[in-house]
Design a protein around this motif. Structure first.
Motif, short mmCIF file in Angstrom:
data_model
loop_
_atom_site.label_atom_id
_atom_site.label_comp_id
_atom_site.label_asym_id
_atom_site.label_seq_id
_atom_site.Cartn_x
_atom_site.Cartn_y
_atom_site.Cartn_z
N ASN A 287 0.81 -1.20 0.00
CA ASN A 287 0.00 0.00 0.00
C ASN A 287 0.84 1.26 0.00
OD1 ASN A 287 -2.65 0.43 -0.34
ND2 ASN A 287 -3.24 0.20 1.79
N VAL B 192 -4.03 -10.20 -7.25
CA VAL B 192 -4.18 -9.19 -6.19
C VAL B 192 -5.54 -8.51 -6.36
CG1 VAL B 192 -3.24 -7.09 -5.14
CG2 VAL B 192 -1.67 -8.83 -6.04
N LYS C 290 -8.37 -5.69 -5.19
CA LYS C 290 -8.33 -4.33 -4.65
C LYS C 290 -9.25 -4.24 -3.44
CE LYS C 290 -8.55 0.35 -6.61
NZ LYS C 290 -8.10 0.88 -5.35
N PRO D 4 -4.22 -4.01 -0.29
CA PRO D 4 -4.19 -4.98 -1.38
C PRO D 4 -4.33 -6.40 -0.81
CG PRO D 4 -2.44 -3.37 -1.63
CD PRO D 4 -3.04 -3.13 -0.28
#
Length: 204
Positions: A144, A187, A189, A193
């Motif tokens: 992040n 990954v 959102k 993450p």
């Protein structure tokens, strides 16, 4: 471990509200999980209030969903409507199940908050069948931006037991180093993450 269990016991009632803001990421996660658990015997560790188990149980043959926090399990049992889903209080480092009992083990958003996550992985390896699948989606805080780091800092101040701040790449390496081969990773959102990792036991 005691302190973090107290944290989860105290926050059991608030947990679902806290998770609601990541509802979209969780929906994606359920979509990824359903085909993996279809007609399979599943163990979920650190189930919290059971949201993941409840959302995928229709696809599975049976789910044992466990957590170290009695308050979380009490909350999870409250609206369990499936005969295929069983909740219990268990310690992920010392599981009561026989070797190779499960087709799939799910441990979501837990490996970054336990001390010695490699010990949890070796216990998972023991109870998972040799051709079984480990699904270990985890918030990877270090991916992040600045805002995420500030948020992680305040969560820590509030008593949130954050032990490992991985980037997504570091997290996947950690799994590989501990004897797992990546079958799929992506990954999602979320407020942090969310690295979705699907693995099988490495050979040898």
């Amino acid at each position: 471990m005691r302190n973090s269990q107290n944290f989860w016991d105290k926050n059991a009632g608030r947990y679902d509200r806290f998770m609601r803001k990541d509802a979209a990421a969780y929906e994606q996660m359920y979509e990824l999980l359903r085909p993996v658990v279809r007609h399979k015997t599943v163990l979920e560790l650190a189930t919290g209030t059971g949201v993941i188990a409840k959302n995928i149980v229709n696809s599975a043959a049976h789910i044992e969903a466990t957590d170290a926090s009695p308050e979380m399990i009490a909350e999870a049992k409250r609206d369990n409507r499936s005969a295929k889903l069983h909740f219990s209080v268990q310690d992920m480092f010392h599981l009561p199940y026989a070797d190779e009992s499960f087709d799939v083990v799910i441990v979501a958003n837990a490996l970054h908050i336990v001390p010695e996550p490699e010990k949890a992985l070796s216990e998972i390896r023991r109870v998972l069948k040799d051709d079984g699948v480990l699904v270990a989606p985890t918030f990877t805080h270090a991916d992040n931006a600045f805002f995420g780091k500030v948020k992680a800092f305040f969560m820590k101040l509030a008593g949130f037991p954050l032990h490992s701040k991985w980037t997504s790449a570091d997290y996947l390496s950690f799994l590989r180093e501990n004897g797992w081969t990546m079958r799929k990773s992506t990954v999602l959102k979320a407020s942090f993450p969310l690295t979705y990792a699907e693995c099988v036991k490495s050979e040898g």
